[in-house]
Design a protein around this motif. Structure first.
Motif, PDB file in Angstrom:
ATOM      1  N   ILE A  60       0.840  -1.204   0.000  1.00 52.07           N
ATOM      2  CA  ILE A  60       0.000   0.000   0.000  1.00 52.07           C
ATOM      3  C   ILE A  60       0.872   1.249   0.000  1.00 52.07           C
ATOM      4  O   ILE A  60       0.581   2.236  -0.692  1.00 52.07           O
ATOM      5  N   ALA A  61       1.970   1.193   0.774  1.00 53.00           N
ATOM      6  CA  ALA A  61       2.889   2.343   0.813  1.00 53.00           C
ATOM      7  C   ALA A  61       3.471   2.614  -0.571  1.00 53.00           C
ATOM      8  O   ALA A  61       3.594   3.773  -0.988  1.00 53.00           O
ATOM      9  N   LYS A  62       3.829   1.557  -1.306  1.00 51.19           N
ATOM     10  CA  LYS A  62       4.324   1.717  -2.676  1.00 51.19           C
ATOM     11  C   LYS A  62       3.224   2.276  -3.575  1.00 51.19           C
ATOM     12  O   LYS A  62       3.451   3.160  -4.409  1.00 51.19           O
ATOM     13  N   TYR A  63       2.035   1.732  -3.403  1.00 53.74           N
ATOM     14  CA  TYR A  63       0.877   2.126  -4.212  1.00 53.74           C
ATOM     15  C   TYR A  63       0.588   3.622  -4.066  1.00 53.74           C
ATOM     16  O   TYR A  63       0.278   4.304  -5.043  1.00 53.74           O
ATOM     17  N   GLU A  64       0.731   4.127  -2.845  1.00 55.35           N
ATOM     18  CA  GLU A  64       0.443   5.536  -2.584  1.00 55.35           C
ATOM     19  C   GLU A  64       1.394   6.478  -3.308  1.00 55.35           C
ATOM     20  O   GLU A  64       1.063   7.642  -3.526  1.00 55.35           O
ATOM     21  N   GLN A  65       2.560   5.982  -3.688  1.00 49.95           N
ATOM     22  CA  GLN A  65       3.551   6.825  -4.365  1.00 49.95           C
ATOM     23  C   GLN A  65       3.325   6.892  -5.874  1.00 49.95           C
ATOM     24  O   GLN A  65       3.970   7.679  -6.565  1.00 49.95           O
ATOM     25  N   LEU A  66       2.420   6.075  -6.383  1.00 52.73           N
ATOM     26  CA  LEU A  66       2.200   6.006  -7.825  1.00 52.73           C
ATOM     27  C   LEU A  66       1.307   7.139  -8.312  1.00 52.73           C
ATOM     28  O   LEU A  66       0.534   7.723  -7.549  1.00 52.73           O
ATOM     29  N   SER A  67       1.400   7.422  -9.591  1.00 53.80           N
ATOM     30  CA  SER A  67       0.473   8.361 -10.222  1.00 53.80           C
ATOM     31  C   SER A  67      -0.882   7.672 -10.335  1.00 53.80           C
ATOM     32  O   SER A  67      -0.998   6.457 -10.183  1.00 53.80           O
ATOM     33  N   ASP A  68      -1.925   8.444 -10.628  1.00 57.02           N
ATOM     34  CA  ASP A  68      -3.267   7.877 -10.714  1.00 57.02           C
ATOM     35  C   ASP A  68      -3.366   6.810 -11.790  1.00 57.02           C
ATOM     36  O   ASP A  68      -4.000   5.763 -11.589  1.00 57.02           O
ATOM     37  N   GLU A  69      -2.730   7.044 -12.942  1.00 63.08           N
ATOM     38  CA  GLU A  69      -2.825   6.037 -14.004  1.00 63.08           C
ATOM     39  C   GLU A  69      -2.039   4.790 -13.656  1.00 63.08           C
ATOM     40  O   GLU A  69      -2.440   3.661 -13.992  1.00 63.08           O
ATOM     41  N   GLN A  70      -0.923   4.944 -12.938  1.00 58.94           N
ATOM     42  CA  GLN A  70      -0.159   3.775 -12.495  1.00 58.94           C
ATOM     43  C   GLN A  70      -0.932   2.981 -11.449  1.00 58.94           C
ATOM     44  O   GLN A  70      -0.881   1.753 -11.434  1.00 58.94           O
TER      45      GLN A  70
END
Length: 374
Positions: free
Chosen positions: A209-219
């Motif tokens: 989830i921590a990694k996910y939060e760093q992604l752009s919306d499309e990623q």
């Protein structure tokens, strides 16, 4: 799920006394919570209790399509009518939780009651409270539906529900939001039978989830779609949600590429203005006379800008059918202009390498035409 003793009587009582004029927006509700409570645990309880106890389930409209409304429209409707379906509860709770300073994610999925998978999708939430992700379902906590009648009855079982318990009835489309180290597959949830061969084990959902939060919306949409497919597209709910995520990625990616495209057009036009200034100066046979370095920069700068434009245009993927012709035209213009700028740059390098008489002999009376901006 069995009811348990409520340790939040004081919080619930305080929230039941919130003035009516402070419940017309999530900002007002969040301000009331922040004014009256200090700990994250009390604040999230206050947000949950208000949402679950103040909104009634809209049985009549439970099958109406809600994707046509924006989150803000859903929230406004729920606050005005005090009615809604699961997504209204989730949107209201999520926005209040966010405004009181807690990370919150709306979870899409489907449910199972008495061993039977329900024929409609569902929405609930995860919030990070005191450094730990917790699960909340304000819809199921608000009461229950019997036939076509909703009975309001607050249920604490769906507040901070243990992931191992909630997974018995709630299946996220994206397995990351099960908050389990050994996420269930869709087949296991459907059949109620665990299998030894699991695609995901020793899963560190908090780190993911921590990694996910760093992604752009499309990623985020792209990664979510990958996880959904990995866990098995086992029914129409999952297939529809997967299609939504893939389309979300496509749209977001196209929008981002269109932004890049617009920036590229601006950079191209700036380069062309500089190139045309040089062409005008060359047509005047480098008059008035300028220092060599200034002449060199006059062509080198637009040439370098055009080369960068050429590099950047290959970083843009799909811009959608409606923008395809414009993008193709821009690519051709950049390639042609870069080639022309390179010829001028070569001319200048040769010019600067000659003496005065040699320089004069390089000019002809042929006029060079400029390039229009886009």
């Amino acid at each position: 799920m069995a009811q348990s003793t409520n340790p939040f009587v004081a919080v619930d009582t305080k929230m039941s006394k919130i003035p009516e004029d402070q419940t017309r927006s999530t900002s007002d509700i969040a301000n009331y919570i922040n004014t009256n409570f200090t700990s994250e645990s009390d604040k999230i309880r206050a947000a949950f209790y208000w949402t679950a106890s103040s909104i009634s389930y809209d049985v009549e409209n439970r099958n109406e399509p809600n994707f046509i409304y924006t989150p803000q429209e859903k929230i406004a409707s729920a606050l005005k009518t005090r009615k809604g379906v699961c997504i209204h509860y989730a949107e209201v709770f999520s926005e209040i939780a966010t405004k009181i300073g807690l990370k919150t994610h709306i979870i899409g999925g489907y449910t199972k009651q008495n061993g039977v998978v329900t024929p409609i999708s569902h929405a609930w939430c995860a919030s990070k409270v005191d450094g730990k992700w917790q699960l909340f379902d304000p819809t199921w906590a608000s009461g229950y539906v019997n036939g076509e009648k909703f009975t309001k009855k607050f249920n604490n079982a769906y507040y901070k529900t243990e992931p191992s318990k909630l997974i018995q009835s709630h299946m996220p489309f994206d397995y990351m939001w099960q908050l389990l180290s050994r996420p269930l597959t869709n087949r296991e949830f459907f059949t109620g039978k665990l299998t030894e061969e699991k695609p995901i084990t020793n899963y560190d959902y908090a780190a993911e989830i921590a990694k996910y939060e760093q992604l752009s919306d499309e990623q985020k949409a792209f990664e979510a779609a990958k996880r959904i497919e990995q866990n098995g597209v086992f029914n129409n709910f999952i297939a529809e949600y997967l299609a939504i995520k893939k389309n979300e990625f496509t749209v977001l990616n196209q929008n981002k590429n269109i932004e890049k495209f617009n920036v590229l057009v601006e950079e191209y036009n700036q380069a062309i203005v500089g190139l045309n200034d040089f062409i005008y100066y060359r047509n005047r046979q480098f008059k008035p006379i300028l220092p060599d370095e200034e002449i060199r920069l006059m062509i080198e700068n637009p040439y370098n800008k055009l080369k960068k434009c050429q590099e950047d245009m290959y970083k843009i993927n799909s811009v959608g059918k409606e923008n395809y012709e414009s993008f193709s035209g821009l690519k051709k213009s950049i390639i042609d202009a870069t080639k022309q700028a390179e010829e001028h740059y070569t001319f200048v390098k040769e010019y600067l390498s000659k003496d005065k008489s040699g320089r004069k002999s390089m000019f002809t009376k042929m006029k060079i035409f400029g390039i229009p901006v886009r």
